[in-house]
Design a protein around this motif. Structure first.
Motif, PDB file in Angstrom:
ATOM      1  N   ILE A  36       0.840  -1.195   0.000  1.00  0.00           N
ATOM      2  CA  ILE A  36       0.000   0.000   0.000  1.00  0.00           C
ATOM      3  C   ILE A  36       0.879   1.250   0.000  1.00  0.00           C
ATOM      4  O   ILE A  36       1.956   1.255   0.604  1.00  0.00           O
ATOM      5  N   VAL A  37       0.424   2.290  -0.675  1.00  0.00           N
ATOM      6  CA  VAL A  37       1.155   3.561  -0.716  1.00  0.00           C
ATOM      7  C   VAL A  37       0.891   4.336   0.565  1.00  0.00           C
ATOM      8  O   VAL A  37      -0.251   4.465   1.009  1.00  0.00           O
ATOM      9  N   ASP A  38       1.946   4.850   1.161  1.00  0.00           N
ATOM     10  CA  ASP A  38       1.850   5.719   2.334  1.00  0.00           C
ATOM     11  C   ASP A  38       2.054   7.159   1.850  1.00  0.00           C
ATOM     12  O   ASP A  38       3.175   7.657   1.779  1.00  0.00           O
ATOM     13  N   ASN A  39       0.960   7.818   1.462  1.00  0.00           N
ATOM     14  CA  ASN A  39       1.042   9.179   0.924  1.00  0.00           C
ATOM     15  C   ASN A  39       1.567  10.184   1.941  1.00  0.00           C
ATOM     16  O   ASN A  39       2.211  11.162   1.570  1.00  0.00           O
ATOM     17  N   LYS A  40       1.309   9.949   3.211  1.00  0.00           N
ATOM     18  CA  LYS A  40       1.767  10.874   4.250  1.00  0.00           C
ATOM     19  C   LYS A  40       3.293  10.932   4.304  1.00  0.00           C
ATOM     20  O   LYS A  40       3.882  11.965   4.574  1.00  0.00           O
ATOM     21  N   HIS A  41       3.958   9.793   4.042  1.00  0.00           N
ATOM     22  CA  HIS A  41       5.421   9.717   4.118  1.00  0.00           C
ATOM     23  C   HIS A  41       6.067   9.495   2.754  1.00  0.00           C
ATOM     24  O   HIS A  41       7.268   9.286   2.671  1.00  0.00           O
ATOM     25  N   ASN A  42       5.250   9.507   1.699  1.00  0.00           N
ATOM     26  CA  ASN A  42       5.725   9.311   0.332  1.00  0.00           C
ATOM     27  C   ASN A  42       6.555   8.029   0.202  1.00  0.00           C
ATOM     28  O   ASN A  42       7.692   8.043  -0.259  1.00  0.00           O
ATOM     29  N   HIS A  84      -4.539   5.187   8.302  1.00  0.00           N
ATOM     30  CA  HIS A  84      -4.911   5.808   9.570  1.00  0.00           C
ATOM     31  C   HIS A  84      -4.760   7.321   9.423  1.00  0.00           C
ATOM     32  O   HIS A  84      -3.713   7.795   8.995  1.00  0.00           O
ATOM     33  N   ALA A  85      -5.782   8.058   9.784  1.00  0.00           N
ATOM     34  CA  ALA A  85      -5.803   9.515   9.584  1.00  0.00           C
ATOM     35  C   ALA A  85      -4.642  10.235  10.272  1.00  0.00           C
ATOM     36  O   ALA A  85      -4.127  11.222   9.746  1.00  0.00           O
ATOM     37  N   GLU A  86      -4.217   9.760  11.415  1.00  0.00           N
ATOM     38  CA  GLU A  86      -3.174  10.456  12.179  1.00  0.00           C
ATOM     39  C   GLU A  86      -1.755  10.054  11.791  1.00  0.00           C
ATOM     40  O   GLU A  86      -0.857  10.881  11.807  1.00  0.00           O
ATOM     41  N   ILE A  87      -1.537   8.783  11.465  1.00  0.00           N
ATOM     42  CA  ILE A  87      -0.157   8.310  11.284  1.00  0.00           C
ATOM     43  C   ILE A  87       0.162   7.843   9.871  1.00  0.00           C
ATOM     44  O   ILE A  87       1.254   7.352   9.626  1.00  0.00           O
ATOM     45  N   GLY A  88      -0.770   7.995   8.946  1.00  0.00           N
ATOM     46  CA  GLY A  88      -0.533   7.482   7.592  1.00  0.00           C
ATOM     47  C   GLY A  88      -0.897   6.016   7.551  1.00  0.00           C
ATOM     48  O   GLY A  88      -1.950   5.620   8.044  1.00  0.00           O
ATOM     49  N   ILE A  89      -0.033   5.205   6.988  1.00  0.00           N
ATOM     50  CA  ILE A  89      -0.298   3.766   6.951  1.00  0.00           C
ATOM     51  C   ILE A  89       0.026   3.174   8.315  1.00  0.00           C
ATOM     52  O   ILE A  89       1.095   3.428   8.878  1.00  0.00           O
ATOM     53  N   SER A  90      -0.910   2.409   8.846  1.00  0.00           N
ATOM     54  CA  SER A  90      -0.640   1.714  10.101  1.00  0.00           C
ATOM     55  C   SER A  90      -0.468   0.233   9.813  1.00  0.00           C
ATOM     56  O   SER A  90      -0.987  -0.295   8.821  1.00  0.00           O
ATOM     57  N   VAL A  91       0.277  -0.400  10.679  1.00  0.00           N
ATOM     58  CA  VAL A  91       0.455  -1.843  10.635  1.00  0.00           C
ATOM     59  C   VAL A  91      -0.337  -2.385  11.814  1.00  0.00           C
ATOM     60  O   VAL A  91      -0.007  -2.095  12.963  1.00  0.00           O
ATOM     61  N   VAL A  92      -1.386  -3.110  11.526  1.00  0.00           N
ATOM     62  CA  VAL A  92      -2.166  -3.693  12.608  1.00  0.00           C
ATOM     63  C   VAL A  92      -1.487  -4.999  12.990  1.00  0.00           C
ATOM     64  O   VAL A  92      -1.204  -5.844  12.145  1.00  0.00           O
ATOM     65  N   ILE A 109       4.842   3.737  11.671  1.00  0.00           N
ATOM     66  CA  ILE A 109       6.239   3.582  11.273  1.00  0.00           C
ATOM     67  C   ILE A 109       6.967   4.897  11.494  1.00  0.00           C
ATOM     68  O   ILE A 109       6.552   5.933  10.984  1.00  0.00           O
ATOM     69  N   ASP A 110       8.027   4.837  12.271  1.00  0.00           N
ATOM     70  CA  ASP A 110       8.924   5.987  12.425  1.00  0.00           C
ATOM     71  C   ASP A 110      10.009   5.805  11.361  1.00  0.00           C
ATOM     72  O   ASP A 110      10.902   4.972  11.513  1.00  0.00           O
ATOM     73  N   TYR A 111       9.906   6.565  10.278  1.00  0.00           N
ATOM     74  CA  TYR A 111      10.817   6.398   9.148  1.00  0.00           C
ATOM     75  C   TYR A 111      12.239   6.847   9.477  1.00  0.00           C
ATOM     76  O   TYR A 111      13.186   6.360   8.878  1.00  0.00           O
TER      77      TYR A 111
END
Length: 123
Positions: A36-42, A84-92, A109-111
């Protein structure tokens, strides 16, 4: 909207590909479960591998194709990816025993640190 376009996850060929600023990137990934694309973190987040029908590997890919793997939190197993609205992509991740009353948790994810952090319960 991010700069990553046309993400294709082909589990039969074991390949994930995408376009970034018009350039085509790809990487080989065995046993792809979800990408999945994480648009928040590109970036792109990929779950792969299998053990007892759960994914075993988590890979974060930056738009330029560089990547790093993340370890599953202790006492948890990877479950699925979610937006996830707050953190971008979440890993459940799921735990066999409740942690603070819940078995399923959203991890972000802390990149920069290249690690996961527990964010909130997954309902």
């Amino acid at each position: 909207m991010g700069d990553i376009k046309n993400l294709v996850s082909d589990s039969k060929k074991g390949k994930v590909s995408w376009r970034f600023k018009g350039e085509l990137f790809s990487m080989e990934v065995e046993e792809i479960d979800q990408a999945i694309v994480d648009n928040k973190h590109n970036g792109i987040v990929i779950l792969s591998g299998k053990n007892n029908n759960l994914p075993t590997r988590l890979t974060a890919v930056l738009s330029d194709g560089s990547s790093f793997d993340l370890s599953c939190p202790k006492k948890f197993s990877f479950y699925y990816l979610s937006e996830h609205a707050e953190i971008g992509i979440s890993v459940v991740c799921v735990s066999p025993d409740p942690v603070n009353g819940w078995r399923d948790w959203h991890f972000g994810i802390d990149y920069e640190k290249k690690e996961l952090f527990r964010h909130c319960p997954a309902y």
